[in-house]
Design a protein around this motif. Structure first.
Motif, PDB file in Angstrom:
ATOM      1  N   UNK A   3       0.841  -1.199   0.000  1.00 20.84           N
ATOM      2  CA  UNK A   3       0.000   0.000   0.000  1.00 20.84           C
ATOM      3  C   UNK A   3       0.873   1.244   0.000  1.00 20.84           C
ATOM      4  N   UNK A   4       0.671   2.116  -0.994  1.00 24.76           N
ATOM      5  CA  UNK A   4       1.460   3.340  -1.114  1.00 24.76           C
ATOM      6  C   UNK A   4       0.562   4.538  -0.821  1.00 24.76           C
ATOM      7  N   UNK A   5       0.910   5.288   0.223  1.00 24.11           N
ATOM      8  CA  UNK A   5       0.117   6.449   0.608  1.00 24.11           C
ATOM      9  C   UNK A   5       0.527   7.671  -0.204  1.00 24.11           C
ATOM     10  N   UNK A   6      -0.467   8.418  -0.685  1.00 25.05           N
ATOM     11  CA  UNK A   6      -0.217   9.683  -1.398  1.00 25.05           C
ATOM     12  C   UNK A   6       0.808   9.505  -2.512  1.00 25.05           C
ATOM     13  N   UNK A   7       0.537   8.565  -3.394  1.00 29.07           N
ATOM     14  CA  UNK A   7       1.439   8.305  -4.516  1.00 29.07           C
ATOM     15  C   UNK A   7       1.582   9.562  -5.369  1.00 29.07           C
ATOM     16  N   UNK A   8       2.827  10.008  -5.555  1.00 32.59           N
ATOM     17  CA  UNK A   8       3.090  11.185  -6.388  1.00 32.59           C
ATOM     18  C   UNK A   8       3.929  10.763  -7.580  1.00 32.59           C
ATOM     19  N   UNK A   9       3.945  11.601  -8.609  1.00 38.48           N
ATOM     20  CA  UNK A   9       4.677  11.273  -9.826  1.00 38.48           C
ATOM     21  C   UNK A   9       5.270  12.536 -10.417  1.00 38.48           C
ATOM     22  N   UNK A  10       6.434  12.385 -11.037  1.00 35.74           N
ATOM     23  CA  UNK A  10       6.972  13.498 -11.811  1.00 35.74           C
ATOM     24  C   UNK A  10       6.067  13.728 -13.017  1.00 35.74           C
ATOM     25  N   UNK A  11       6.238  14.837 -13.708  1.00 39.85           N
ATOM     26  CA  UNK A  11       5.365  15.185 -14.826  1.00 39.85           C
ATOM     27  C   UNK A  11       6.156  15.379 -16.105  1.00 39.85           C
ATOM     28  N   UNK A  12       7.148  14.505 -16.291  1.00 38.62           N
ATOM     29  CA  UNK A  12       7.966  14.594 -17.490  1.00 38.62           C
ATOM     30  C   UNK A  12       7.167  14.121 -18.697  1.00 38.62           C
ATOM     31  N   UNK A  13       7.272  14.850 -19.803  1.00 33.97           N
ATOM     32  CA  UNK A  13       6.605  14.440 -21.026  1.00 33.97           C
ATOM     33  C   UNK A  13       7.281  13.199 -21.589  1.00 33.97           C
ATOM     34  N   UNK A  14       6.562  12.087 -21.664  1.00 33.40           N
ATOM     35  CA  UNK A  14       7.156  10.844 -22.158  1.00 33.40           C
ATOM     36  C   UNK A  14       7.360  10.938 -23.667  1.00 33.40           C
ATOM     37  N   UNK A  15       8.501  10.470 -24.179  1.00 34.17           N
ATOM     38  CA  UNK A  15       8.769  10.591 -25.616  1.00 34.17           C
ATOM     39  C   UNK A  15       7.840   9.753 -26.484  1.00 34.17           C
ATOM     40  N   UNK A  16       7.187   8.730 -25.890  1.00 33.72           N
ATOM     41  CA  UNK A  16       6.253   7.893 -26.637  1.00 33.72           C
ATOM     42  C   UNK A  16       4.946   7.791 -25.862  1.00 33.72           C
ATOM     43  N   UNK A  17       3.788   7.836 -26.556  1.00 40.91           N
ATOM     44  CA  UNK A  17       2.507   7.727 -25.860  1.00 40.91           C
ATOM     45  C   UNK A  17       2.373   6.430 -25.068  1.00 40.91           C
ATOM     46  N   UNK A  18       2.960   5.340 -25.594  1.00 40.06           N
ATOM     47  CA  UNK A  18       2.832   4.062 -24.896  1.00 40.06           C
ATOM     48  C   UNK A  18       3.565   4.061 -23.557  1.00 40.06           C
ATOM     49  N   UNK A  19       4.598   4.904 -23.401  1.00 39.04           N
ATOM     50  CA  UNK A  19       5.263   5.029 -22.112  1.00 39.04           C
ATOM     51  C   UNK A  19       4.345   5.689 -21.091  1.00 39.04           C
ATOM     52  N   UNK A  20       3.612   6.699 -21.518  1.00 42.95           N
ATOM     53  CA  UNK A  20       2.637   7.358 -20.639  1.00 42.95           C
ATOM     54  C   UNK A  20       1.541   6.371 -20.244  1.00 42.95           C
ATOM     55  N   UNK A  21       1.069   5.577 -21.199  1.00 42.39           N
ATOM     56  CA  UNK A  21       0.037   4.578 -20.906  1.00 42.39           C
ATOM     57  C   UNK A  21       0.554   3.532 -19.930  1.00 42.39           C
ATOM     58  N   UNK A  22       1.831   3.167 -20.062  1.00 42.64           N
ATOM     59  CA  UNK A  22       2.419   2.189 -19.147  1.00 42.64           C
ATOM     60  C   UNK A  22       2.527   2.761 -17.740  1.00 42.64           C
ATOM     61  N   UNK A  23       2.881   4.042 -17.631  1.00 43.33           N
ATOM     62  CA  UNK A  23       2.879   4.708 -16.327  1.00 43.33           C
ATOM     63  C   UNK A  23       1.500   4.614 -15.675  1.00 43.33           C
ATOM     64  N   UNK A  24       0.460   4.924 -16.455  1.00 45.08           N
ATOM     65  CA  UNK A  24      -0.909   4.901 -15.924  1.00 45.08           C
ATOM     66  C   UNK A  24      -1.308   3.491 -15.490  1.00 45.08           C
ATOM     67  N   UNK A  25      -0.911   2.496 -16.275  1.00 42.14           N
ATOM     68  CA  UNK A  25      -1.221   1.100 -15.937  1.00 42.14           C
ATOM     69  C   UNK A  25      -0.614   0.719 -14.597  1.00 42.14           C
TER      70      UNK A  25
END
Length: 256
Positions: A86-108
């Motif tokens: 269990x991860x409390x208050x999960x945060x993420x950097x906001x770097x623009x991923x060079x490929x859309x599939x990398x962003x989708x993988x982050x979301x997954x």
């Protein structure tokens, strides 16, 4: 209080103490360790990750989880109680991923963490299990400068690091006293003698060809030239990442 009741109280206290120790034991076992995925299964079938990426988890000594699956870094305080990650208050950097599939993988992966997957240790492996996903991760072997291929993934200019242009590729191989640089254009299978002195890397650079390679590759080759032109850089290895910087602040980040 009778001897029988006193004994029962002592047994209950001992049992509670052992249970408490077991609950925190998993967290203690993972602190300071790094795991990378060896297999990912979804709905009973292998799930292919974006080429060149892995699920990368670091458990810090202060009970945080730092995760990366190829683009942005995610982190938060982690609890492993009850067999759940269990991860409390999960945060993420906001770097623009060079490929859309990398962003989708982050979301997954962020969705998987939000669902509090089950975890267990299977020998040296860490296994995460969600509702329809299982990820097997092994402990990471430390990277070394020599052996294997380093791929450039960022360009350093002073305190700023910019992402690598999506239309270009550049690799470095350090082997038998030669630094091989390959961009597929002006630096193509070029090999330069080098020596290491502590964290200093001294290379004997030679003149390259002057072919125009396209905007993305031109910017990459300019960055390589700025970094290596002086013939001396400072290098630092952190897990599977290599940083090369010169005295003026120009540099490169690379992944193995």
């Amino acid at each position: 209080m009778s001897h029988r009741i006193a004994l029962a109280v002592l047994l209950l206290a001992a049992t509670s103490a052992c249970a408490g120790g077991q609950a925190g034991q998993g967290s203690a076992n993972l602190r300071g360790k790094v795991y990378v995925s060896s297999s990912v299964t979804e709905q009973g079938k292998p799930r292919a990750l974006v080429e060149g990426t892995k699920v990368d988890l670091r458990f810090t000594d202060d009970d945080r989880l730092i995760a990366n699956v190829g683009c942005n870094m995610m982190q938060g305080q982690v609890s492993l109680d009850g067999g759940k990650l269990s991860v409390a208050d999960l945060s993420s950097t906001a770097m623009g991923c060079p490929k859309p599939e990398l962003h989708q993988q982050d979301e997954w992966f962020a969705k998987l963490l939000d669902a509090k997957p089950s975890w267990k240790l299977d020998g040296a492996n860490l296994v995460l299990t969600g509702s329809d996903t299982e990820i097997v991760l092994g402990t990471e072997a430390p990277a070394t400068l020599e052996g294997g291929t380093w791929t450039v993934d960022g360009i350093i200019a002073g305190d700023a690091v910019s992402s690598f242009p999506g239309g270009a590729k550049a690799t470095f191989v350090f082997q038998d006293g030669n630094m091989k640089v390959d961009t597929g254009c002006n630096y193509k299978d070029a090999a330069y003698p080098y020596e290491v002195d502590g964290q200093r890397l001294v290379a004997q650079m030679a003149v390259t060809t002057l072919i125009r390679c396209g905007d993305d590759m031109n910017s990459v080759e300019t960055a390589i030239h700025k970094t290596l032109d002086s013939g001396e850089v400072t290098y630092k290895i952190d897990r599977n990442s290599l940083t090369l910087t010169n005295a003026s602040g120009a540099g490169l980040t690379l992944k193995k």
